[in-house]
Every structure is written in C-alpha cells, then in structure tokens.
Design an enzyme around this catalytic site. Sequence first.
Site, PDB file in Angstrom:
ATOM      1  N   ARG A  52      -4.721 -18.546  -0.650  1.00 49.93           N
ATOM      2  CA  ARG A  52      -5.128 -16.846  -0.739  1.00 49.93           C
ATOM      3  C   ARG A  52      -6.769 -16.553   0.043  1.00 49.93           C
ATOM      4  NH1 ARG A  52      -8.012 -15.856  -4.676  1.00 49.93           N
ATOM      5  NH2 ARG A  52      -7.042 -17.576  -6.369  1.00 49.93           N
ATOM      6  N   TYR A 106      -0.269   8.892   6.093  1.00 51.07           N
ATOM      7  CA  TYR A 106       1.394   8.246   5.408  1.00 51.07           C
ATOM      8  C   TYR A 106       0.606   8.074   3.979  1.00 51.07           C
ATOM      9  CZ  TYR A 106       4.036   3.768   4.371  1.00 51.07           C
ATOM     10  OH  TYR A 106       5.355   3.544   3.662  1.00 51.07           O
ATOM     11  N   ASP A 178      -6.249   4.225  10.987  1.00 49.91           N
ATOM     12  CA  ASP A 178      -4.845   3.768  10.815  1.00 49.91           C
ATOM     13  C   ASP A 178      -4.536   3.968  12.400  1.00 49.91           C
ATOM     14  OD1 ASP A 178      -2.382   3.056  10.254  1.00 49.91           O
ATOM     15  OD2 ASP A 178      -2.722   4.155   8.189  1.00 49.91           O
ATOM     16  N   LYS A 203       5.545  -2.935  11.664  1.00 44.20           N
ATOM     17  CA  LYS A 203       5.654  -1.087  11.929  1.00 44.20           C
ATOM     18  C   LYS A 203       6.317  -2.067  13.481  1.00 44.20           C
ATOM     19  CE  LYS A 203       5.936   0.707   8.374  1.00 44.20           C
ATOM     20  NZ  LYS A 203       4.907   2.116   7.951  1.00 44.20           N
TER      21      LYS A 203
HETATM   22  C1  PLP Z   1       3.910   2.075   7.171  1.00 44.56           C
HETATM   23  C2  PLP Z   1       2.565   2.241   6.927  1.00 44.56           C
HETATM   24  C3  PLP Z   1       1.495   2.677   6.107  1.00 44.56           C
HETATM   25  C4  PLP Z   1       1.920   1.909   4.839  1.00 44.56           C
HETATM   26  O1  PLP Z   1       1.996   0.198   5.761  1.00 44.56           O
HETATM   27  P1  PLP Z   1       3.608  -0.694   4.829  1.00 44.56           P
HETATM   28  O2  PLP Z   1       2.990  -2.142   5.982  1.00 44.56           O
HETATM   29  O3  PLP Z   1       4.679  -0.846   4.374  1.00 44.56           O
HETATM   30  O4  PLP Z   1       1.904  -1.350   3.489  1.00 44.56           O
HETATM   31  C5  PLP Z   1      -0.102   2.705   5.841  1.00 44.56           C
HETATM   32  N1  PLP Z   1       0.070   3.298   7.432  1.00 44.56           N
HETATM   33  C6  PLP Z   1       0.955   4.484   8.141  1.00 44.56           C
HETATM   34  C7  PLP Z   1       1.015   5.244   9.579  1.00 44.56           C
HETATM   35  C8  PLP Z   1       2.657   3.977   8.171  1.00 44.56           C
HETATM   36  O5  PLP Z   1       3.060   4.188   8.597  1.00 44.56           O
END
Ligand code: PLP
Length: 393
Positions: A52, A106, A178, A203
């Site tokens: 962890r 998001y 982000d 992603k």
């Molecule tokens: C999918 C996504 C998230 C969250 O990511 P997870 O891996 O699904 O928790 C955050 N920001 C953006 C822009 C995303 O496309």
Amino acid sequence: MKRTLMRPDGLPDSASTPVVTPLMPSVVYASESPDRLDDQYEGRAAGYTYAREGHPNADVLARRIDTMEQAPVPGLVVGSGMAAVTAVLLGMCKSGDHVVGGDQLYGRSLRMMRDDLPRLGIETTLADPTDANAIAAAIRPNTRLVLIEVVSNPTLRIADVEGIAEICRQKDVLLVVDNTFTTPRAVKPFALGADVVLHSVTKLLAGHSDVTLGWVAARQAEHAKVIYDFAVTTGLTPSPFDCWLAERGLMSFDLRFDRAEATAARLADHLGAHPLVKRVLFPTRPDHPDRARAQGLLQGHGCNMVSFELEGGRVMANAFTKGADQIAFAPTLGDVGTTLSHPASSSHRALTPDARAALGMSEGFFRVSVGLEDPEALIAAFDAGLAAAQAAK
Ligand SMILES: *Cc1c(COP(=O)(O)O)cnc(C)c1O
C-alpha cells in the site's frame, strides 16, 4: 533473496536479465534487521515495506509517465483516475477552502465538486474554462485550487489553459489539470504552468480497457508528499498486475495515439460532409469553435475524439447505433477499438433536455473515441449507421 522456512528461495540464478519488467505481486517485503528498516524509513536505503505504501510495478509505471509529462517531481500511480482526482481534492484541501472547477469536467469529478466536497465543508464553484475571465470571477480569497480539463467532454471545447495559469499565478491559487483526453502527446500542462497534473491511465495511456489506474504529480515536493500520504492512508493503491499491463500498453502509446488521431481527422471530415450530420466537432477542423486556441495549445494535434450531431431525435439515434453495429456502443474512451457514446442517455442523462440543449447536446449528439481499426472499414461502419438512420427518418 532471503530464505525463509515457508517461502521459496527466490528465482533461479541467471547471468542474463529479462527485458520485460517482472510482475511483482508481493504485498510484504522482508528486511534484514530493525537497523536496516530504519535505513529504509529514514531514506538512507531504497526499498519496499508494504505494497500500500508502494511497490515496484507502480514505480516503474510512474517513472515512465513522469518522463512523458516532464514532471518536475516524481509522480504517483493510484488505483483509478478518480483515485487521482480524490487524492488531489481531498488530500490538498481542508474544510473552509474553496475550489473552482471547469463546468464540463468528467462526470464523477463534477459529482465530487457538487456533492462530496460541500458535504465535507469545502465550497465549490463551477465556471467555463474556455473563458479565463469566468474562472477569475469565480476565484475567492479562500480558493485553494482550480481543476480543469484541457478538452471538455463531450463537446470538445478547448480550455484557456495559459490564461487560467496566469490568473492562478497572480492570485496564488493552485492549477490542477486533468490531461486524460489530451495526453502528453498533445499537451504538457507543467510547461504551461500547472501545479498538479493527473490522468485516468485507464484511458489512452494504458489503452486496452483492461485496467483502471490513475497517475498524479505535483510541481512541488511538499504537495507530492501530501498527495502520497493521503493516497497511502486512504488506500488508493494500484494493483501490481494492472501496473504491469499498463506499462505494456504504454510501450505502444505514441503509435496508437498517432494512428487514432489520423483516423479521427478522416472520420470527422467524412461525417462533416454527410447530409444527415448537422455539425461535427474536431479540434483541427476549420469550423471548430476554438480552432485558433486548439492550434496553439494542442500543437497541431486533434487527439482521438470526434463529436457530431445527427439530424432527428431519439428514433434516428437508435437506428444509427443499431446500424453501426460494428462499433461498440459503450461510454468509455481511449480503447484500441472505436467506441461510441450518446451523452443524452448516459453521461448527461441526469440533466434536463433544456440543460443539455444549453450545452449543445441534443438526442442526435454522439461522441466517438476513435481506435485503431482500418480507417476505410471504420468509415464503412459509420456509413452503415447513417444509412439506417436515413431509413428511419
Ligand atoms: C475516465 C476519466 C476519469 C476517471 O478515471 P477512472 O480511471 O475511470 O477512475 C477522470 N477524468 C477524465 C477526463 C476521464 O475521462
């Protein structure tokens, strides 16, 4: 390797070394003595103690993404993109602080801004990140940070990252970016003034829809430490196997990105020329509402997302997805396969039709995450959907 009564005696000797990172699922690490453990905890020796708190597969992956993002201080891999968002928002803010967020973040990030932060005594305001003045107007004396995405989902508007970075600098507010949609291939937010950068590695970076992971890095070591401690305390730990798979995915990231982007540009032009398509959104197209900013900020990149609006309502939208049955109708992005999402019935279903209309999202609005298919075959699959929609008109 350290022999114990129960555990095996490590790996067979080999004069050669593996070219692939070994998968290391061990949660616990045995030390030689209390003195040696002191050395580790006090930074005189490198080593792991308990997964962890960190493990080799997470660190190998984190160092690769650090390099791609040109992170000034080493970043951290966590269990999902939302774990990264959580580590920043909850790790860096306290009750009484205020946070400004882009108004098209998001979905779950928006939900955290609307529900979770206020419940914990952290006030939030949403503002339009394409307009730096709107962000400036939302900033208060107790604003701790501003969270934005470079390209909005699903309307693909381009944030004024440089303008917002300048305002954050002037007002001594942290800028968190982000970079999931744009990736370091198109944008390196630290170079533009971001204080914290994060990713849903799930992603495009991992790219195969078989792991959920996140990455987060801060410009200042003291912020990195706060984020690390919060993530370890709250258990935002990534799985070694997921990290290993993501590292494998990352090997082909540049190639995948370039291929998907080139196909996306072709698809956007094809859709844009179709009589049933009212409008198409792609950052490098001359008709994109933020074209000039996109050109500068994305350095000529368009990325892999295309949105478009089909004529007609739900009936034609249903006919389109059924006709385009070669394309997965699934609300994710960045996979090797093209995916199609329909915000009105998925990510934005909680909004009223009027609120969706205000964002330019009708029943005919679709978002495409372009994958690695043969471009001709992909266009043919879209044409099959468009023909079905035409027949339903
Ligand atoms: C999918 C996504 C998230 C969250 O990511 P997870 O891996 O699904 O928790 C955050 N920001 C953006 C822009 C995303 O496309």
